[in-house]
Design an enzyme around this catalytic site. Structure first.
Site, PDB file in Angstrom:
ATOM      1  CB  SER A  16       1.269  -2.481   7.999  1.00  0.00           C
ATOM      2  OG  SER A  16       2.396  -2.014   7.292  1.00  0.00           O
ATOM      3  CG  ASN A  17       2.178   1.344   4.024  1.00  0.00           C
ATOM      4  OD1 ASN A  17       2.304   2.490   4.452  1.00  0.00           O
ATOM      5  ND2 ASN A  17       3.185   0.484   3.979  1.00  0.00           N
ATOM      6  CG  MET A  93       6.257  -6.814  -2.735  1.00  0.00           C
ATOM      7  SD  MET A  93       7.146  -5.281  -2.390  1.00  0.00           S
ATOM      8  CE  MET A  93       8.816  -5.899  -2.354  1.00  0.00           C
ATOM      9  CG  ASN A 110       5.340   2.353  -5.235  1.00  0.00           C
ATOM     10  OD1 ASN A 110       4.754   1.468  -4.610  1.00  0.00           O
ATOM     11  ND2 ASN A 110       6.658   2.345  -5.409  1.00  0.00           N
ATOM     12  CG  HIS A 112      10.763   2.903  -2.919  1.00  0.00           C
ATOM     13  ND1 HIS A 112      10.837   1.569  -3.296  1.00  0.00           N
ATOM     14  CD2 HIS A 112      12.032   3.320  -2.747  1.00  0.00           C
ATOM     15  CE1 HIS A 112      12.109   1.219  -3.371  1.00  0.00           C
ATOM     16  NE2 HIS A 112      12.853   2.253  -3.032  1.00  0.00           N
ATOM     17  CB  SER A 139       9.836   8.440  -1.529  1.00  0.00           C
ATOM     18  OG  SER A 139      11.146   8.760  -1.115  1.00  0.00           O
ATOM     19  CB  THR A 144       6.758   7.144 -14.612  1.00  0.00           C
ATOM     20  OG1 THR A 144       8.026   6.888 -13.990  1.00  0.00           O
ATOM     21  CG2 THR A 144       6.194   8.471 -14.139  1.00  0.00           C
ATOM     22  CG  LEU A 147      11.561  -0.500 -10.083  1.00  0.00           C
ATOM     23  CD1 LEU A 147      10.167  -1.046  -9.819  1.00  0.00           C
ATOM     24  CD2 LEU A 147      12.609  -1.591  -9.951  1.00  0.00           C
ATOM     25  CG  ASP A 148      10.880   1.755  -6.775  1.00  0.00           C
ATOM     26  OD1 ASP A 148       9.649   1.696  -6.635  1.00  0.00           O
ATOM     27  OD2 ASP A 148      11.646   0.819  -6.479  1.00  0.00           O
ATOM     28  CD  GLU A 177       6.985   2.110   4.869  1.00  0.00           C
ATOM     29  OE1 GLU A 177       6.061   1.578   4.237  1.00  0.00           O
ATOM     30  OE2 GLU A 177       8.104   1.568   4.987  1.00  0.00           O
TER      31      GLU A 177
HETATM   32  C1  GRF Z   1       6.386  -1.142   2.888  1.00  0.00           C
HETATM   33  O1  GRF Z   1       7.633  -1.014   3.492  1.00  0.00           O
HETATM   34  C2  GRF Z   1       6.331  -0.301   1.647  1.00  0.00           C
HETATM   35  O2  GRF Z   1       7.046   0.884   1.765  1.00  0.00           O
HETATM   36  C3  GRF Z   1       6.985  -1.207   0.646  1.00  0.00           C
HETATM   37  O3  GRF Z   1       6.523  -2.494   0.964  1.00  0.00           O
HETATM   38  C4  GRF Z   1       6.185  -2.548   2.340  1.00  0.00           C
HETATM   39  C5  GRF Z   1       4.764  -2.992   2.430  1.00  0.00           C
HETATM   40  O4  GRF Z   1       4.363  -3.206   3.760  1.00  0.00           O
HETATM   41  N1  GRF Z   1       6.700  -0.782  -0.699  1.00  0.00           N
HETATM   42  P1  GRF Z   1       2.832  -3.462   4.098  1.00  0.00           P
HETATM   43  O5  GRF Z   1       2.384  -4.662   3.270  1.00  0.00           O
HETATM   44  O6  GRF Z   1       2.061  -2.223   3.743  1.00  0.00           O
HETATM   45  O7  GRF Z   1       2.805  -3.768   5.559  1.00  0.00           O
END
Ligand code: GRF
Length: 221
Positions: A16-17, A93, A110, A112, A139, A144, A147-148, A177
């Site tokens: 979705s992002n 992930m 990234n 997060h 965020s 780097t 992690l996060d 997001e």
């Molecule tokens: C989002 O919540 C993002 O912040 C996290 O993983 C999720 C990914 O969602 N890192 P999508 O695949 O972009 O829908």
């Protein structure tokens, strides 16, 4: 006119992002070229979105590699090979090996779902609720080896409601997001953001003392 910034997106899930980035680009608000969408999961929704948008895709199966480093080195060699200037981790992930990502430090961001430095890693919504936090958020940070843990560029905040559970909180956060990531990428495309060593972010040439904040669709310092 200089050529647009070349972006590769890495995603493991529904995407979705990525969809939000594509929509911003479609509206003419994001001056970038998507050169590749890469995933470690053949069934990632993000890959289907990329195919529908005519963007080249790449799937690498981590199980086909001897170890994490071998996977990451191959992945990054291919990303380099496709001419990407900047990498966007949008729901990718996997923990990335520090040696493999080193050449990309300052050119990889990234998203997060927490108000970093709170809640690095997984289950961020649950952890915010369990801690009794009044607010939660998302965020975008430079990646780097930690992690996060890289310098935070920008955040969006929302109030936690009395009835919230992990699911509702995640759902209510998602639209934030989807505004935050394109807004940050636009600043990068416009060359207004830089990783300022060792651990800061420069915006319009000035080091930020706090992350940019999302108001509406705008990022403000
Ligand atoms: C989002 O919540 C993002 O912040 C996290 O993983 C999720 C990914 O969602 N890192 P999508 O695949 O972009 O829908």
């Amino acid at each position: 006119m200089s050529s647009p910034l070349r972006i590769a997106v890495l995603a493991s899930g529904r995407g979705s992002n990525l969809a939000a980035l594509l929509a911003a680009h479609e509206r003419g608000e994001l001056p970038v070229e998507f050169v590749l969408v890469a995933s470690d999961k053949a069934n990632a929704g993000a890959l289907r979105l990329a195919e529908a948008a005519g963007i080249p895709t790449l799937v690498l199966n981590p199980r086909a590699y001897a170890d994490r480093l071998a996977f990451d080195l191959d992945l990054f060699a291919r990303l380099d090979g496709c001419g990407a200037d900047v990498l966007v981790l949008a729901g990718f992930m996997r923990i990335i090996d520090g040696q493999a990502l080193k050449p990309w430090v300052g050119r990889m961001i990234n998203i997060h779902p927490s108000l970093l430095p709170k809640y690095r890693g997984l289950h961020t919504h649950r952890r915010a609720l369990e801690a009794g936090d009044a607010e939660h958020g998302v965020s975008v940070h430079y990646v780097t080896a930690e992690l996060d843990g890289g310098p935070v560029i920008a955040q969006a905040r929302l109030a936690i409601q009395p009835g919230d559970d992990e699911h509702t909180l995640a759902q209510r956060l998602l639209p934030y997001e989807h505004r935050l990531l394109p807004a940050v990428l636009k600043l990068i495309a416009d060359k207004r953001l830089q990783l300022a060593s060792p651990d800061g972010v420069a915006f319009d040439g000035r080091q930020l003392s706090a992350p940019l904040r999302l108001q509406g669709d705008q990022l403000i310092g």
